[in-house]
Write a protein that holds these residues in place. Structure first.
Motif, PDB file in Angstrom:
ATOM      1  N   VAL A 123     111.121  30.811  85.796  1.00 19.74           N
ATOM      2  CA  VAL A 123     112.385  30.599  85.083  1.00 19.74           C
ATOM      3  C   VAL A 123     113.004  31.889  84.569  1.00 19.74           C
ATOM      4  CG1 VAL A 123     111.981  28.231  84.347  1.00 19.74           C
ATOM      5  CG2 VAL A 123     111.190  30.105  82.897  1.00 19.74           C
ATOM      6  N   GLU A 142     103.659  24.625  84.884  1.00 13.33           N
ATOM      7  CA  GLU A 142     104.910  23.934  85.228  1.00 13.33           C
ATOM      8  C   GLU A 142     106.006  24.166  84.198  1.00 13.33           C
ATOM      9  OE1 GLU A 142     104.038  19.839  86.112  1.00 13.33           O
ATOM     10  OE2 GLU A 142     102.442  20.430  87.497  1.00 13.33           O
ATOM     11  N   ILE A 182     110.269  28.309  91.404  1.00 14.09           N
ATOM     12  CA  ILE A 182     110.251  29.741  91.093  1.00 14.09           C
ATOM     13  C   ILE A 182     110.212  29.914  89.576  1.00 14.09           C
ATOM     14  CG2 ILE A 182     111.595  30.215  93.178  1.00 14.09           C
ATOM     15  CD1 ILE A 182     113.958  30.988  91.371  1.00 14.09           C
ATOM     16  N   THR A 193     117.395  22.844  83.583  1.00 14.92           N
ATOM     17  CA  THR A 193     117.242  23.484  84.889  1.00 14.92           C
ATOM     18  C   THR A 193     115.961  23.101  85.603  1.00 14.92           C
ATOM     19  OG1 THR A 193     117.297  25.657  85.976  1.00 14.92           O
ATOM     20  CG2 THR A 193     116.116  25.526  83.932  1.00 14.92           C
ATOM     21  N   ARG A 194     115.072  22.394  84.910  1.00 15.83           N
ATOM     22  CA  ARG A 194     113.790  22.021  85.524  1.00 15.83           C
ATOM     23  C   ARG A 194     113.897  20.776  86.381  1.00 15.83           C
ATOM     24  NH1 ARG A 194     111.337  21.864  79.629  1.00 15.83           N
ATOM     25  NH2 ARG A 194     113.477  21.122  79.390  1.00 15.83           N
ATOM     26  N   ALA A 195     115.109  20.164  86.413  1.00 13.08           N
ATOM     27  CA  ALA A 195     115.220  18.830  87.002  1.00 13.08           C
ATOM     28  C   ALA A 195     116.240  18.781  88.123  1.00 13.08           C
ATOM     29  CB  ALA A 195     115.628  17.846  85.910  1.00 13.08           C
ATOM     30  N   LEU A 249     108.528  27.042  85.370  1.00 15.97           N
ATOM     31  CA  LEU A 249     109.025  26.983  86.739  1.00 15.97           C
ATOM     32  C   LEU A 249     110.247  26.089  86.823  1.00 15.97           C
ATOM     33  CD1 LEU A 249     105.558  26.412  88.467  1.00 15.97           C
ATOM     34  CD2 LEU A 249     106.891  28.526  88.524  1.00 15.97           C
ATOM     35  N   ARG A 250     111.075  26.336  87.850  1.00  8.75           N
ATOM     36  CA  ARG A 250     112.183  25.433  88.148  1.00  8.75           C
ATOM     37  C   ARG A 250     112.317  25.342  89.666  1.00  8.75           C
ATOM     38  NH1 ARG A 250     116.446  29.416  89.133  1.00  8.75           N
ATOM     39  NH2 ARG A 250     117.642  27.702  89.963  1.00  8.75           N
TER      40      ARG A 250
END
Lengths: 525, 525
Positions: free
Chosen positions: A148, A486, A146, B475-477, A489-490
């Motif tokens: 960020v 990308e 979704i 937060t992406r990981a 997004l997270r």
């Protein structure tokens, strides 16, 4: 469309009261009307509050809605016609044909992200079936990516369209579902307002919340700092200088909640000339390389600022051909007086480094803010010993580094900082050496190219316009191409979420017709 | 296998001379033999130099080679048998059955990444065909992801196997092709050495360069700081406290070349009890929630430290059931005397916050370092007004927050910091309210779950064990599940690279039999 000098904050035009700014025609030195009113913290706050208010609605729009928004922006930019090109030309000094091409690239980027949205792989929809009879039972697990949150975008001086208000950062952030607040580059304020009004209208026509887009104007760093420090902002896209990028990284990492900064900063884009290629086609390489060097007054992030070759007769012939090609090249107007001053200063400092000689020059400047192309030379030993030889000189300047042999060339490659690109000119007989170099260069650059020139960045699926620090602040990302989405997004995992509450990408019926990973295997439908 | 107290640096066992350390049995307070020798900067330097020397060979091994390495490590851990479980039990106070389960999880993670390697989607192989007749011609562009470089791993106290020396960070980094240097957690030094020797042997048996793995031991922060600051290290995995994670982020971002830190830090994992669910099954929820709360002495990152419900009769019944369930729960040994002290202190501070009452207690401690479970209560108004109520108390303590109505519950949700998980207990009649909450919670957490409890993190494709700051630093990981490998990869584009120099993932013949994206469409073969 009139240029008024206002900021665009949501659906409003707002006159900044903090400072007065205007663009300058670098080719004449003239001031361009109108005067812009620069804003401050209050306007950053207002734009961010609107972006935050718009976020949940915008991120939950169907991907098709955002695809149409991007296409409407592309159509609107094209519909501006010559007025946009002429204003951008006046503000940047860039040739009209170049700007027409850049407009096509800008619209193409927006349309690529519309395709990315419809394709839907960006959502990374992943489904793991429940295993109720396993011990312990496995729940139903579903993952999607979704948006960020609201994104701050800082455009580049050197691409007033393609890396600016509606450039790749804005296109990929809007595609992801992130509202965008752009800080206009002060070098092309009118171009920014024209494009900004297109986006503002596309947002309104699409029935989307006004906070999806704002355009701020301000001088100095205060409005940009306020923007990046604002709690609503969740990521930053930036293209510009190393100092500027690092300053934003500092602000972003000092927040109570640190956020990622995608800063595309500096790169000298080494070109390695291997022996067989140099022997068989050194003259042609010299001419093509000089063309790449002076393209757009050398004002590309991928400008070939470093050329490496092994000593010998073939190098002597290459050098002579390059010097000859360079001396016919015209000086060209740079983007701003400040960039021109920095080029003069950088090239002057390089000339003063011990062991560095200036071996070639283009035509002298024939107008204000014109850069005279220049070629310098040094030895690998000097290059390795003096870090000043590795500094980017933004403009049509390159440094030829002469290596004793293949080992010394490899040592130079290992010594390099991170780069956007690394280029190898190699014939079949060079492939053993090229293979050794490739192993080093893929660690140093986001893109490794053979038998071409680094200027020219294709907008496609496989492009990487990124690279290890200091080329960018985040080596995991690209700012050009489909993967750029990308950055904004997270991933979120939904465990045993009732069917009627599942987001569309994760519903059993697959209403978006996505390729999804189900229990580890890609399936569609 | 003997525990010697040495560090493992490449293929060598090295006795640290800087400090003397030993593990403590928290259930008895006894010192456990042997004495470990702690190292310093010199040992960090040696391990990092070996990792750097190993990197190019290791990252270019066929994925099958690394898959077999991971499987050999899993086999080796299992082959340690009871000796490993008993040592981990002595060092952590965790029950034997829990540690047996954790060993299974650890081996399962390693084998999942072997599957991920064979599947190959992690490489993101992407091919854009050349368009030689287009104007301008499009070059041949191919993208793959490659390993970022050597990785530093800091294990967690609370998972001496699954988040430690051969835990998820190590497994995913080795899978990516990154050599790993682990800093052993001082609370389980013997367990660390046993597992470290398994990895060291698997590396040797696989014919891989010794620098693929090292295990450092040291007290205080100096060896960890030296490790993260070393120029060879390109990423950091960490599981632990907020203060510890932020300290590593600070070191990593102050390097001449900043690097990413994946720190999984703190989370209070809110559980929202919606009215219909509370009415229909409040008693069962109370008992299950208390079970989740005291599991493993509450020492899970996903421990439910916050419970939200709307006032009324159903809440009164829930409260009574929870208090009753809690009072039978035994105190349990915590991992270390330090963690026990911090729990006592944290629970004590919470009790002193104005407007917070302690409403329930478990059994009193019956031995050293035992935590007595506790339940606190406050109002939403107090929670919103006092940030101390939002601090993580690591251990079997939870805070019940009583909301006036659905709007106030939503306000509390919006007020929360980033979380690893957020849980909703909802019946069908609650779905409208649950939908509103879900929109807020997917912005707050990496995983949103319904009608379950947050403890228990499945290792699968769709898992996200991550979340917005301060739950993690990125937060992406995710640090659990197949996507965890993405933390240690970066994309590289290969433009017009000659066929014989292309990496296997990008060769026309697709020798690895990968799913690849060709001109925007997924294809295999």
């Amino acid at each position: 469309m009139n240029i008024t000098g206002d900021m665009l904050i949501g659906a409003s035009a707002v006159r900044g009261q903090q400072t007065r700014l205007h663009a300058i025609n670098p080719a004449t030195g003239e001031t361009l009307a109108p005067v812009f009113g620069g804003g401050g913290e209050a306007e950053a706050e207002r734009a961010c509050a609107l972006a935050e208010a718009a976020f949940d609605t915008f991120r939950n729009t169907p991907p098709e809605t955002r695809a149409r928004l991007l296409e409407a922006i592309a159509d609107g930019i094209e519909a501006l016609g010559d007025a946009l090109i002429e204003r951008a030309h006046a503000e940047s000094g860039l040739p009209l044909a170049r700007l027409q091409g850049e407009r096509g690239r800008t619209a193409g980027q927006l349309r690529l992200f519309a395709r990315v949205l419809r394709d839907g792989r960006w959502q990374s929809a992943t489904l793991d079936s429940a295993l109720p009879r396993r011990t312990p039972p496995r729940p139903d697990l579903r993952l999607q990516k979704i948006a960020v949150g609201p994104v701050a975008v800082f455009g580049a001086s050197n691409f007033p369209l393609a890396f600016s208000v509606a450039g790749g950062d804005t296109a990929s952030a809007l595609a992801a579902g992130c509202p965008v607040v752009v800080k206009a580059h002060s070098a092309h304020l009118g171009t920014s307002e024209l494009v900004g009004r297109v986006i503002q209208k596309a947002v309104a026509d699409g029935g989307l919340p006004e906070g999806v887009f704002s355009l701020l104007v301000g001088s100095g760093t205060s409005i940009g700092t306020a923007l990046v420090a604002h709690p609503a902002i969740q990521a930053v896209g930036f293209t510009g200088s190393r100092a500027g990028g690092l300053a934003l990284v500092q602000v972003a990492s000092s927040r109570p909640q640190p956020i990622p900064v995608y800063a595309e900063m500096s790169s000298i884009n080494p070109v390695f000339l291997l022996p067989a290629a140099l022997r068989s086609r050194g003259g042609q390489i010299a001419r093509d390389l000089v063309d790449s060097l002076v393209l757009g007054a050398g004002q590309f992030c991928t400008n070939p600022g470093l050329v490496l070759a092994q000593q010998g007769d073939a190098l002597d012939a290459f050098r002579a051909a390059a010097v000859a090609a360079l001396q016919d090249k015209a000086a060209a107007t740079m983007l701003t007086p400040g960039i021109h001053r920095a080029y003069e200063q950088g090239a002057g400092q390089l000339a003063e480094v011990e062991g560095v000689q200036r071996i070639g020059l283009g035509c002298a400047a024939a107008g204000p803010n014109q850069a005279r192309p220049a070629l310098f030379e040094t030895t690998a030993a000097r290059f390795l010993a003096d870090h000043r030889t590795q500094a980017e000189v933004f403009g049509p300047s390159s440094l030829l580094v002469v290596c004793r042999d293949a080992d010394e060339m490899l040592a130079v490659a290992r010594h390099l900082e991170g780069q956007l690109t690394a280029t190898v000119q190699a014939d079949a007989a060079d492939h053993a050496q090229a293979g050794n170099l490739l192993t080093v260069l893929e660690r140093k650059a986001g893109r490794v190219l053979f038998n071409g020139y680094p200027t020219g960045v294709e907008v496609s699926f496989a492009m990487v316009h990124g690279g290890p620090f200091p080329a960018t602040s985040d080596t995991r990302a690209t700012s050009v191409g489909a993967s750029a989405i990308e950055r904004f997004l997270r991933p979120v995992c939904y465990q045993n979420v009732p069917a009627e509450l599942l987001p569309p990408a994760l519903q059993d019926a697959n209403p978006l017709n996505l390729w999804r990973l189900k229990d580890g295997e890609p399936v569609k439908g």
